[in-house]
Design a protein around this motif. Structure first.
Motif, short mmCIF file in Angstrom:
data_model
loop_
_atom_site.label_atom_id
_atom_site.label_comp_id
_atom_site.label_asym_id
_atom_site.label_seq_id
_atom_site.Cartn_x
_atom_site.Cartn_y
_atom_site.Cartn_z
N THR A 190 0.81 -1.21 0.00
CA THR A 190 0.00 0.00 0.00
C THR A 190 0.85 1.26 0.00
OG1 THR A 190 -0.13 -0.08 2.42
CG2 THR A 190 -1.91 -1.13 1.21
N TYR A 232 -1.08 5.99 7.26
CA TYR A 232 -2.52 5.71 7.16
C TYR A 232 -2.97 5.03 8.45
CZ TYR A 232 -3.05 6.90 2.23
OH TYR A 232 -3.12 7.58 1.04
N PRO A 244 -12.37 4.82 -1.45
CA PRO A 244 -11.41 4.49 -2.51
C PRO A 244 -11.69 3.14 -3.17
CG PRO A 244 -10.44 4.06 -0.37
CD PRO A 244 -11.78 4.70 -0.10
N ARG A 245 -11.13 2.98 -4.38
CA ARG A 245 -11.09 1.72 -5.13
C ARG A 245 -12.48 1.12 -5.33
NH1 ARG A 245 -6.95 2.00 -1.79
NH2 ARG A 245 -7.96 0.78 -0.16
N VAL A 248 -13.27 9.67 -6.50
CA VAL A 248 -12.17 9.15 -5.68
C VAL A 248 -11.88 10.14 -4.56
CG1 VAL A 248 -11.15 7.89 -7.62
CG2 VAL A 248 -10.41 10.24 -7.14
N ALA A 257 -5.47 9.13 -3.83
CA ALA A 257 -6.12 8.32 -4.87
C ALA A 257 -6.05 9.07 -6.20
CB ALA A 257 -7.56 8.01 -4.51
N ARG A 258 -6.13 8.31 -7.30
CA ARG A 258 -6.10 8.88 -8.63
C ARG A 258 -7.29 8.38 -9.43
NH1 ARG A 258 -0.18 7.74 -11.02
NH2 ARG A 258 -0.82 5.60 -10.56
N THR A 310 -10.25 -0.45 -9.37
CA THR A 310 -10.34 -1.14 -8.08
C THR A 310 -8.99 -1.67 -7.62
OG1 THR A 310 -10.95 -3.18 -9.22
CG2 THR A 310 -12.74 -1.79 -8.44
N ILE A 349 -5.13 -1.08 -6.24
CA ILE A 349 -4.27 -0.11 -5.57
C ILE A 349 -3.06 0.23 -6.43
CG2 ILE A 349 -2.81 -1.75 -4.30
CD1 ILE A 349 -3.20 0.16 -1.86
N THR A 368 -4.48 3.29 -8.36
CA THR A 368 -4.96 4.45 -7.63
C THR A 368 -3.92 5.10 -6.75
OG1 THR A 368 -5.79 2.97 -5.91
CG2 THR A 368 -7.33 3.59 -7.64
N THR A 369 -2.73 4.51 -6.64
CA THR A 369 -1.63 5.13 -5.91
C THR A 369 -0.45 5.30 -6.85
OG1 THR A 369 -0.78 3.00 -5.15
CG2 THR A 369 -2.39 4.08 -3.74
#
Length: 683
Positions: free
Chosen positions: A442, A521, A577-578, A610, A615-616, A657, A659, A662-663
């Motif tokens: 992550t 986090y 997220p996701r 998002v 997140a992207r 969905t 990671i 989105t990262t």
């Protein structure tokens, strides 16, 4: 266990022919029609959609997506929920691993020796606990036969895929009579790095430079099992032993591989005494899971999970039209992580539960209701390494309770309505309470909260389905509201490799040097809401029940599907997220005698909903696929030759969905075009 006609969203590769009824575990009483939204994938339909991972195999079923951590690791996501809110079972029993802990940890399951996979969408906590609040995936392999066999039979599979130069094979053998049954299976899968439509820069010193492949995505997996059952006049008892071995690259780091093993031993039986209790069904399993993460040739962190699972169900006879089951389940799991990247402590989780499920048949349909009470104890032992003192040591006790009410209404012979209302409580997991360390998968420092309270939710599902011959349609709408939804949230802090918070620059001979840091986090409980729609159906265009009647026995079907899910942190108003974007898809399925052919697409909308931090967004894309099969008989064997093409247009696409997308991870798109050819022989 009940029977359910295979749904149109999973009726692949039959050329429009009617699928046989299959058994699913969505109802413990054997009802022929299920109240809960359920999909079963088996036979040729499973053959044509099978992928190396469980998540990708089930991806695009209504309401189901995948956590996609490259070609080698993914879990199913159901209605926007993943991790420990989706319960993965093996033959209805626990199948613990480390896949819910981290996205780069694979599920030790292979479709090559799987008979069918059942997906229960929505809360299933009454039977399987709070970790099933999002749904259940049950992988069935018949390693303990529950019915007598007549003679000897089996199947052999062989395949080759161009996208990863994957070579795969599986063997299942079964035999017996009315007194005993034996089962043996084995499989092997070997794949190279997966091709993609873009050049990626691999930093692995063994394979440096640019290449149109996902770096470090090769995989080798092997396994097998032996099982048997003895039948007697009032029941049966059986046992099995199975093993799974895998060595695969984790795409987050170019030189890190995971060497995994999982051994499982199971005992299962049923006694039908008559009288008040018509049957008593029990199962026990022990699983020994372990994997080591290697950096090059050097072993790094080792994760282990040893678990015992016991389940007992007693079904009673009808009382004034009411029938049901009373059950008890008990699970004990010991988790450990040792090494530099051990972000969770050694821990033990014990849970015991009593549950009740009852149904009442009426002139207009059926009512179901039930309840479950649990006792969960989570203990952290810290780390055996005296130099690691960051983990909290302690114990938490939880007493989750759940209840559910469902109804099925027969409006007409063609129309049915279903509804489900469920209240669920889930105890926090060990890592949600006690995690404290850097997590490579992550790209964050994850921090648990020992003071977390139970997660509580209320879910409502409303469905309608219509069927007329080969034509059918179904739609489900749902909403689930969480109080204290436990998730990872950015704290705004950063930490260095030693765990120092917001470290400043260090003065060296070369000047000020800023240390490498990752975002912190924290596991927190928030209010959240999930809502969505799922729809699927089949329209016969050509053939019996179709718009046109051909001179021969050919059929042409339009199979359509779509889903939409929205998930929001209602404390902040931000999206969670996701979450899968809106999706629609359709497939033309043609059948003519031994031939069948398919051409279809799945369109993913852009995902702009998002969180503002960490997140992207992802762009829209459409993936096309095609398949052709030919069936023939050679003496006692039935042969199915097949060819399928995934991502027909070689589209560059990224999963919303995942990671990885989105990262700020290294580039990891979805696989490019791949042709798979294979043969299945059943005898």
């Amino acid at each position: 266990m009940p029977c359910l006609e295979a749904q149109t969203d999973s009726s692949a590769a039959t050329g429009g022919a009617a699928l046989p009824e299959v058994t699913v575990t969505g109802n413990p009483l054997g009802a022929s029609e299920l109240i809960a939204p359920t999909t079963s994938v088996s036979g040729e339909q499973l053959l044509l959609r099978a992928q190396p991972t469980l998540g990708e195999t089930l991806n695009n079923l209504p309401g189901v997506s995948s956590t996609y951590f490259g070609p080698n690791a993914s879990r199913p996501t159901i209605r926007g929920q993943d991790g420990d809110r989706i319960r993965i079972l093996q033959n209805g029993g626990a199948a613990p691993d480390a896949s819910a802990l981290s996205y780069d940890h694979a599920v030790p399951v292979d479709a090559l020796v799987t008979e069918r996979i059942e997906v229960l969408r929505g809360p299933s906590a009454l039977q399987y606990g709070g970790s099933a609040v999002g749904g259940v995936v049950n992988v069935i392999d018949n390693r303990i036969p529950s019915e007598p066999l007549d003679g000897f039979g089996g199947r052999v599979d062989a395949g080759y895929a161009t996208g990863s130069r994957e070579k795969s094979g599986g063997l299942v053998l079964e035999g017996g009579n009315d007194r005993y049954a034996l089962h043996v299976d084995a499989f092997s899968r070997d794949a190279d790095d997966t091709k993609v439509p873009i050049e990626l820069n691999c930093e692995n010193p063994r394979r440096p430079g640019l290449a149109r492949k996902i770096c470090n995505s090769a995989n080798r997996a092997d396994g097998g099992a032996i099982g048997g059952t003895l039948f007697f006049d009032q029941g049966w008892i059986g046992a099995s032993a199975s093993t799974y071995r895998s060595n695969y690259g984790t795409v987050a780091e170019d030189d890190v591989t995971i060497d995994m093993k999982s051994d499982r031993y199971a005992l299962e039986g049923e006694w039908r005494p008559g009288g008040f209790f018509t049957s008593i069904h029990g199962k026990f399993s022990y699983t020994d899971y372990r994997h080591t993460e290697f950096e090059g040739q050097e072993p790094g962190t080792t994760f282990a999970n040893k678990s015992h699972d016991f389940r007992l169900e007693a079904r009673h006879r009808k009382i004034a039209g009411l029938e049901g089951v009373i059950g008890f389940s008990s699970e004990t799991g010991r988790f450990s992580a040792d090494g530099e990247e051990a972000f969770a402590p050694h821990s033990r989780t014990r849970s015991n539960a009593l549950f009740l499920h009852e149904e009442l048949g009426t002139s207009w349909g059926r009512l179901s209701f039930g309840a479950r009470t649990e006792q969960v104890k989570v203990t952290s032992f810290g780390s055996p390494d005296p130099d690691i003192t960051r983990f909290a040591v302690g114990e938490r006790d939880f007493h989750p309770h759940s209840a559910a009410l469902g109804a099925l209404v027969d409006l007409t012979p063609q129309w049915q309505l279903t509804s489900n209302l469920a209240y669920t409580e889930r105890a926090p997991k060990d890592y949600e309470l006690f995690a404290n360390g850097p997590h490579v998968a992550t790209a964050a420092w994850e921090l648990g909260n020992p003071d977390l309270q139970m997660e509580k939710s209320v879910g409502f599902d409303l469905g309608a389905q219509w069927k007329s011959g080969a034509n059918n349609a179904r739609v489900n709408a749902y909403v689930t509201r969480f109080r204290n939804y436990i998730g990872l949230e950015a704290s705004g802090n950063v930490r260095d490799s030693e765990g120092n918070i917001n470290p400043g620059p260090v003065e060296t001979a070369e000047g000020l040097v800023f240390p490498d840091v990752v975002d912190e986090y924290v596991y927190r409980g928030v209010r959240a809401r999930f809502s969505g729609l799922e729809a699927s159906g089949n329209l016969r265009l050509l053939g019996t029940d179709g718009f046109a009647k051909p001179a021969d026995d050919s059929t042409l079907d339009l199979q359509w599907r779509g889903d939409l899910v929205r998930a929001k942190n209602t404390d902040t108003g931000e999206p969670l997220p996701r979450i899968s974007p809106a999706r629609v898809g359709a497939t033309l399925a043609y059948g003519n005698g031994p031939w069948s052919a398919r051409l279809g697409f799945d369109h993913y909308a852009a995902q702009r909903r998002v969180p503002s931090i960490g997140a992207r967004p992802t762009d829209a894309f459409t993936l096309w696929n095609a398949a052709i099969t030919y069936r023939m008989k050679v003496q006692r064997a039935n042969l199915t030759w097949y060819a399928r093409i995934d991502n027909l247009t070689n589209k560059l696409a990224y999963s919303a969905t995942s990671i990885l997308t989105t990262t700020a991870f290294p580039d990891a798109p979805l696989p490019g075009r791949s042709l798979k050819v294979g043969l299945r022989a059943t005898f």
